[in-house]
Design an enzyme around this catalytic site. Sequence first.
Site, PDB file in Angstrom:
ATOM      1  N   ARG A  81      34.544   8.842 -30.131  1.00  0.00           N
ATOM      2  CA  ARG A  81      33.722   8.027 -31.016  1.00  0.00           C
ATOM      3  C   ARG A  81      32.507   7.394 -30.347  1.00  0.00           C
ATOM      4  O   ARG A  81      31.399   7.451 -30.873  1.00  0.00           O
ATOM      5  CB  ARG A  81      34.549   6.875 -31.632  1.00  0.00           C
ATOM      6  N   THR A  82      32.719   6.767 -29.218  1.00  0.00           N
ATOM      7  CA  THR A  82      31.624   5.965 -28.652  1.00  0.00           C
ATOM      8  C   THR A  82      30.468   6.871 -28.211  1.00  0.00           C
ATOM      9  O   THR A  82      29.305   6.592 -28.510  1.00  0.00           O
ATOM     10  CB  THR A  82      32.139   5.115 -27.478  1.00  0.00           C
ATOM     11  N   LYS A 138      30.081  14.384  -6.376  1.00  0.00           N
ATOM     12  CA  LYS A 138      29.645  14.618  -4.984  1.00  0.00           C
ATOM     13  C   LYS A 138      29.535  13.306  -4.223  1.00  0.00           C
ATOM     14  O   LYS A 138      29.091  13.279  -3.085  1.00  0.00           O
ATOM     15  CB  LYS A 138      28.286  15.316  -4.988  1.00  0.00           C
ATOM     16  N   ARG A 149      29.733   4.595 -19.999  1.00  0.00           N
ATOM     17  CA  ARG A 149      31.164   4.227 -19.967  1.00  0.00           C
ATOM     18  C   ARG A 149      31.688   4.539 -18.575  1.00  0.00           C
ATOM     19  O   ARG A 149      31.394   5.605 -18.031  1.00  0.00           O
ATOM     20  CB  ARG A 149      31.953   5.010 -21.017  1.00  0.00           C
ATOM     21  N   HIS A 184      33.880  -3.975 -24.272  1.00  0.00           N
ATOM     22  CA  HIS A 184      33.439  -2.809 -25.054  1.00  0.00           C
ATOM     23  C   HIS A 184      32.552  -3.362 -26.171  1.00  0.00           C
ATOM     24  O   HIS A 184      32.928  -3.386 -27.343  1.00  0.00           O
ATOM     25  CB  HIS A 184      34.662  -2.079 -25.613  1.00  0.00           C
TER      26      HIS A 184
HETATM   27  N1   CP Z   1      36.855   3.263 -29.943  1.00  0.00           N
HETATM   28  C1   CP Z   1      36.556   4.030 -28.870  1.00  0.00           C
HETATM   29  O1   CP Z   1      36.055   3.544 -27.841  1.00  0.00           O
HETATM   30  O2   CP Z   1      36.861   5.348 -29.034  1.00  0.00           O
HETATM   31  P1   CP Z   1      36.560   6.497 -27.986  1.00  0.00           P
HETATM   32  O3   CP Z   1      37.388   6.213 -26.761  1.00  0.00           O
HETATM   33  O4   CP Z   1      36.924   7.775 -28.676  1.00  0.00           O
HETATM   34  O5   CP Z   1      35.102   6.414 -27.643  1.00  0.00           O
END
Ligand code: CP
Length: 306
Positions: free
Chosen positions: A51-52, A80, A101, A129
Amino acid sequence: MRHLMSPMDFSVEELEKLMDLAGDIEANPAKYAHACEGKKLATLFYEPSTRTRLSHEAAMLNLGGNIMGFSSADSSSAAKGESVSDTIRTISCYADICAMRHPKEGAPMVACRHSSIPVINAGDGGHQHPTQTLTDLLTIRSLKGHLGNMNIGLCGDLKFGRTVHSLIHALVRYPGVEFTLISPEELRLPGYIRSDVLDKNDIPYQEVVRLEDALPKLDLLYMTRVQKERFFNEEDYVRMKDFYILDAKKMALAPKDMYVLHPLPRVNEISVEVDSDPRAAYFRQMQYGVYIRMALILTLLEIEVK
Ligand code: CP
């Protein structure tokens, strides 16, 4: 130049503006279809995501921009041994904005110190998040019409759950919010969040172990997954993973207007039979995630659409 590291980077007034913009984007998508023409978003994902990453990419594509990036550390020069600071110096030459991320808490913060483009924290370890929180706030405001005056149940892995940590930070700024923290003893909300965020802001909360005890009193239930990737040993994960399973029988204990949110992905914690309950809002939540990320990209790039 502005980055997004935490939901606290935006004031309540700025959050309202961002959500209003997301609402206008939802109502008038064509108006925004060329707003980011010529701009590039880089997605730097050192940890798995569906999703993110894809909602950031969808957001930029919906705005007429372009996307690039990597979806695992293995497919980048991190494999590396390249540092986050050198990677972001590189990306700053190629893109106009990036979403990162990383499994290590604080990695996006390191990145933004060496970046000449806006950096969005797309999840750092068990810490924050913020774009999930923006999604959650927009979803709650759209469903309930307001963000204050409610008892919010947070259920599952409250220890490692970065979505819950970010959401608490954001919601304590709204009047009349109280929390019911539903977790097994081993996965309680960390003490520093209870003391530095809840106690410090005089936010009422109670901690319970049984979901059934909490359900009748909730205005909203935020379910979370027990995160296998954050456990140090498999045995503890196996013991905890099916601690909570929300099913139709438990939903019968909840008020008729108690929406269920989940950042997703889910594993077993919400039975599929709940999906058809009108109070199940977790799939709608994903769609709001695209609108709010479109609003965020426009805001960080300082693009105004008339
Ligand atoms: N909600 C969320 O962070 O989903 P993903 O891990 O699929 O990005």
